[in-house]
Design an enzyme around this catalytic site. Structure first.
Site, PDB file in Angstrom:
ATOM      1  N   ASP A   9       9.029  33.317  41.755  1.00 33.52           N
ATOM      2  CA  ASP A   9       7.711  33.527  42.355  1.00 33.52           C
ATOM      3  C   ASP A   9       6.993  32.187  42.232  1.00 33.52           C
ATOM      4  O   ASP A   9       7.630  31.171  41.911  1.00 33.52           O
ATOM      5  CB  ASP A   9       6.969  34.710  41.696  1.00 33.52           C
ATOM      6  N   HIS A  10       5.673  32.173  42.460  1.00 30.54           N
ATOM      7  CA  HIS A  10       4.949  30.899  42.374  1.00 30.54           C
ATOM      8  C   HIS A  10       4.991  30.328  40.953  1.00 30.54           C
ATOM      9  O   HIS A  10       5.040  29.117  40.768  1.00 30.54           O
ATOM     10  CB  HIS A  10       3.506  31.076  42.853  1.00 30.54           C
ATOM     11  N   CYS A  66      10.249  33.512  36.981  1.00 29.51           N
ATOM     12  CA  CYS A  66       8.815  33.727  37.213  1.00 29.51           C
ATOM     13  C   CYS A  66       8.073  32.979  36.112  1.00 29.51           C
ATOM     14  O   CYS A  66       8.655  32.102  35.471  1.00 29.51           O
ATOM     15  CB  CYS A  66       8.463  35.212  37.295  1.00 29.51           C
ATOM     16  N   GLY A  67       6.804  33.285  35.887  1.00 31.92           N
ATOM     17  CA  GLY A  67       6.042  32.522  34.895  1.00 31.92           C
ATOM     18  C   GLY A  67       6.627  32.665  33.496  1.00 31.92           C
ATOM     19  O   GLY A  67       6.936  31.685  32.812  1.00 31.92           O
ATOM     20  N   THR A  68       6.785  33.916  33.064  1.00 34.41           N
ATOM     21  CA  THR A  68       7.336  34.181  31.729  1.00 34.41           C
ATOM     22  C   THR A  68       8.797  34.632  31.765  1.00 34.41           C
ATOM     23  O   THR A  68       9.466  34.637  30.740  1.00 34.41           O
ATOM     24  CB  THR A  68       6.555  35.324  31.057  1.00 34.41           C
ATOM     25  N   GLY A  69       9.236  35.098  32.901  1.00 28.39           N
ATOM     26  CA  GLY A  69      10.567  35.728  33.006  1.00 28.39           C
ATOM     27  C   GLY A  69      10.507  37.226  32.766  1.00 28.39           C
ATOM     28  O   GLY A  69      11.461  37.949  33.046  1.00 28.39           O
ATOM     29  N   VAL A  70       9.361  37.710  32.269  1.00 30.99           N
ATOM     30  CA  VAL A  70       9.259  39.131  31.908  1.00 30.99           C
ATOM     31  C   VAL A  70       9.209  40.026  33.143  1.00 30.99           C
ATOM     32  O   VAL A  70       9.926  41.023  33.242  1.00 30.99           O
ATOM     33  CB  VAL A  70       8.042  39.373  30.988  1.00 30.99           C
ATOM     34  N   GLY A  71       8.369  39.667  34.103  1.00 24.60           N
ATOM     35  CA  GLY A  71       8.261  40.490  35.315  1.00 24.60           C
ATOM     36  C   GLY A  71       9.607  40.605  36.019  1.00 24.60           C
ATOM     37  O   GLY A  71      10.040  41.706  36.398  1.00 24.60           O
ATOM     38  N   HIS A  99      29.093  38.461  25.656  1.00 29.31           N
ATOM     39  CA  HIS A  99      28.991  39.846  25.188  1.00 29.31           C
ATOM     40  C   HIS A  99      28.456  40.818  26.236  1.00 29.31           C
ATOM     41  O   HIS A  99      28.793  41.996  26.202  1.00 29.31           O
ATOM     42  CB  HIS A  99      28.077  39.921  23.948  1.00 29.31           C
ATOM     43  N   ASN A 100      27.567  40.339  27.106  1.00 31.48           N
ATOM     44  CA  ASN A 100      26.874  41.267  28.017  1.00 31.48           C
ATOM     45  C   ASN A 100      27.279  41.095  29.481  1.00 31.48           C
ATOM     46  O   ASN A 100      26.777  41.819  30.338  1.00 31.48           O
ATOM     47  CB  ASN A 100      25.353  41.098  27.900  1.00 31.48           C
ATOM     48  N   ARG A 110       6.963  28.890  32.982  1.00 36.72           N
ATOM     49  CA  ARG A 110       5.808  28.418  32.201  1.00 36.72           C
ATOM     50  C   ARG A 110       6.141  28.427  30.712  1.00 36.72           C
ATOM     51  O   ARG A 110       5.256  28.250  29.874  1.00 36.72           O
ATOM     52  CB  ARG A 110       4.597  29.317  32.479  1.00 36.72           C
ATOM     53  N   ARG A 133      35.940  44.832  23.267  1.00 31.74           N
ATOM     54  CA  ARG A 133      34.934  45.782  22.765  1.00 31.74           C
ATOM     55  C   ARG A 133      33.620  45.695  23.541  1.00 31.74           C
ATOM     56  O   ARG A 133      32.867  46.664  23.653  1.00 31.74           O
ATOM     57  CB  ARG A 133      34.696  45.585  21.264  1.00 31.74           C
ATOM     58  N   HIS A 134      33.372  44.530  24.120  1.00 30.21           N
ATOM     59  CA  HIS A 134      32.124  44.370  24.893  1.00 30.21           C
ATOM     60  C   HIS A 134      32.189  45.142  26.208  1.00 30.21           C
ATOM     61  O   HIS A 134      31.177  45.644  26.689  1.00 30.21           O
ATOM     62  CB  HIS A 134      31.832  42.891  25.126  1.00 30.21           C
TER      63      HIS A 134
HETATM   64  C1  RB5 Z   1       2.270  35.251  37.944  1.00 31.11           C
HETATM   65  O1  RB5 Z   1       1.000  34.794  37.605  1.00 31.11           O
HETATM   66  C2  RB5 Z   1       2.965  35.814  36.706  1.00 31.11           C
HETATM   67  O2  RB5 Z   1       2.383  37.040  36.371  1.00 31.11           O
HETATM   68  C3  RB5 Z   1       4.451  35.983  36.967  1.00 31.11           C
HETATM   69  O3  RB5 Z   1       4.999  34.746  37.287  1.00 31.11           O
HETATM   70  C4  RB5 Z   1       5.281  36.488  35.813  1.00 31.11           C
HETATM   71  O4  RB5 Z   1       5.100  35.720  34.668  1.00 31.11           O
HETATM   72  C5  RB5 Z   1       5.188  37.930  35.552  1.00 31.11           C
HETATM   73  O5  RB5 Z   1       5.818  38.473  34.640  1.00 31.11           O
END
Ligand code: RB5
Length: 157
Positions: A9-10, A66-71, A99-100, A110, A133-134
Site C-alpha cells: 500500500d502507500h 504495508c506500513g507495519t505489515g500487520v494489515g 518450518h512453515n 515503516r 514433521r513440519h
Molecule cells: C496505512 O496508514 C497503514 O495503516 C497501513 O500501511 C498498515 O500499516 C496497516 O496495517
C-alpha cells in the site's frame, strides 16, 4: 528463475520499490501488482491481489508490504492455502520457510530499513521448506480449512 509477485500500500510503497530493484538486479522475474505511486490506498485491495495471484497459480510465492505489515498479515491469512509471515528479522525469515513453508513474505515499510529488508528477502527466497514433521503440522492447518469449508456448505462431520 522463479517469478515473484509483489504488492504494497502507500505505507509500503518505497520499500517495495527498493525490493523490486534488488530482485531484478539478482535476476528474479517480478510481477508488480501495484500500487504505482504513494497515493493513499486501502491495503486489503493489494493484499487480496497478491493472495489471489498465488491461489490462481500465477506465482508460487509473493511479497507484500504495508506500513507495519500487520494489515497485510490479517488480509492474506484469511485465504486458505496462504501462509503469510511477517518478518522483521533474518532468523524469522529463515525459520518461516524451513518450518512453515511460508508462501507470502510480509514486511513493514515503516518498521525496517532497505538493507535489512534485502537480507530478509534473500534469506526467505533461498531457504527451502524442511517437510517431515513440519508437513504434518501444516496438514493440521489444512484440515481446519477443509472443516470450515464443509461447515459452510452445510455438511456434517
Ligand atoms: C496505512 O496508514 C497503514 O495503516 C497501513 O500501511 C498498515 O500499516 C496497516 O496495517
Amino acid at each position: 528463475m522463479e517469478k515473484i509477485a509483489i504488492a504494497s500500500d502507500h505505507g509500503g510503497f518505497e520499500l517495495k520499490v527498493s525490493v523490486i530493484a534488488s530482485l531484478l538486479n539478482k535476476g528474479w522475474e517480478v510481477d508488480d501488482l501495484g500500487p504505482a505511486n504513494t497515493d493513499s490506498v486501502d491495503y486489503p485491495d493489494y493484499g487480496i491481489k497478491l493472495a489471489e495471484s498465488i491461489l490462481d497459480k500465477k506465482v508460487e510465492r509473493g511479497i507484500v508490504i504495508c506500513g507495519t505489515g500487520v494489515g497485510m498479515s490479517i488480509v492474506v491469512n484469511r485465504f486458505p492455502g496462504i501462509r503469510g509471515t511477517l518478518c522483521s528479522d533474518v532468523y524469522t525469515a529463515k525459520m518461516c520457510r524451513e518450518h512453515n513453508d511460508s508462501n507470502i513474505l510480509i514486511m513493514g515499510g515503516r518498521v525496517i530499513g532497505e538493507g535489512l529488508a534485502s537480507e530478509i528477502v534473500d534469506t526467505w527466497l533461498n531457504t527451502p521448506f524442511e517437510g517431515g514433521r513440519h508437513q504434518r503440522r501444516l496438514d493440521k492447518i489444512n484440515e481446519i480449512d477443509a472443516h470450515l469449508k464443509s461447515k459452510s456448505s452445510g455438511e456434517t462431520r
